[in-house]
Design an enzyme around this catalytic site. Structure first.
Site, short mmCIF file in Angstrom:
data_model
loop_
_atom_site.label_atom_id
_atom_site.label_comp_id
_atom_site.label_asym_id
_atom_site.label_seq_id
_atom_site.Cartn_x
_atom_site.Cartn_y
_atom_site.Cartn_z
CD GLU A 110 10.16 0.75 3.98
OE1 GLU A 110 9.78 0.86 2.79
OE2 GLU A 110 9.64 1.40 4.91
CE1 TYR A 126 4.74 8.96 6.32
CE2 TYR A 126 3.63 9.68 4.32
CZ TYR A 126 4.74 9.69 5.15
OH TYR A 126 5.83 10.43 4.79
N GLY A 136 0.84 -1.19 0.00
CA GLY A 136 0.00 0.00 0.00
C GLY A 136 0.88 1.24 0.00
N GLY A 152 0.42 1.81 7.49
CA GLY A 152 0.54 0.82 8.55
C GLY A 152 1.15 -0.51 8.12
#
Length: 184
Positions: free
Chosen positions: A84, A13, A10, A15
């Site tokens: 990441e 920020y 997504g 989550g």
């Protein structure tokens, strides 16, 4: 028995790291051995920990190349957690396939799209292999609705691989992205 791949993706920020950390905690509560990884390029919050925007964190092996993971994964490792993933080379795909074939569950978190709405290659490859995909949304920075699926770069140039936080990026819905993109 084969391992299972869960990909959490997504915009910024939304989550993703928080969700990844919750899975780490579940495995630890179940007394399962885990290995946690992050890319060396991402030292925004801590150099040796995966840390969410809310400040929660866990120690991680910091690596540059996906192949380096193999030296940290032991015979009794049950879960591998990678944050990441968009910053890793596409070679991560083969490493993850190998882990799954060895019966190790793998959890990956990362952006699916660049700020220009181009797919991150490594994330796209992992999504094609995933048993479970968790697609997160964020609150749109502009309209305040919980419908943000895109990340907009508001400072720092046009590079698509450019590590940063709130000083460079905001989460927005598609309508606000299109409105704001005309101004940026």
């Amino acid at each position: 028995m084969s391992g299972k791949l869960t990909v959490i993706t997504g915009p910024m920020y939304s989550g993703k790291t928080t969700e990844l950390l919750s899975f780490v905690e579940i495995y630890k509560l179940g007394k399962k051995k885990v290995a946690v990884f992050k890319p060396k390029i991402d030292s925004r919050y801590h150099s040796t920990m995966i840390v969410s925007h809310s400040g929660n964190g866990v120690e991680a092996h910091v690596i540059e190349r996906p192949e380096e993971m193999r030296k940290y994964i032991e015979e009794d490792t049950r879960g591998v957690f990678i944050d990441e993933v968009q910053f890793f080379s596409p070679g991560l795909f083969e490493v993850v396939k190998d882990l799954l074939d060895r019966g190790i569950d793998v959890f990956c978190a990362g952006l699916d799209l660049t700020h220009k709405q181009n797919p991150f290659e490594t994330t796209a490859l992992l999504l094609s292999l995933a048993d479970t995909v968790i697609k997160k949304k964020a609150v749109c920075h502009r309209c305040g609705e919980y419908n943000a699926t895109l990340t907009l770069k508001v400072a720092g140039g046009e590079e698509e691989i450019d590590v940063g936080g709130q000083e460079k990026y905001i989460a927005v819905c598609r309508d606000c992205y299109n409105t704001l993109k005309k101004r940026v």
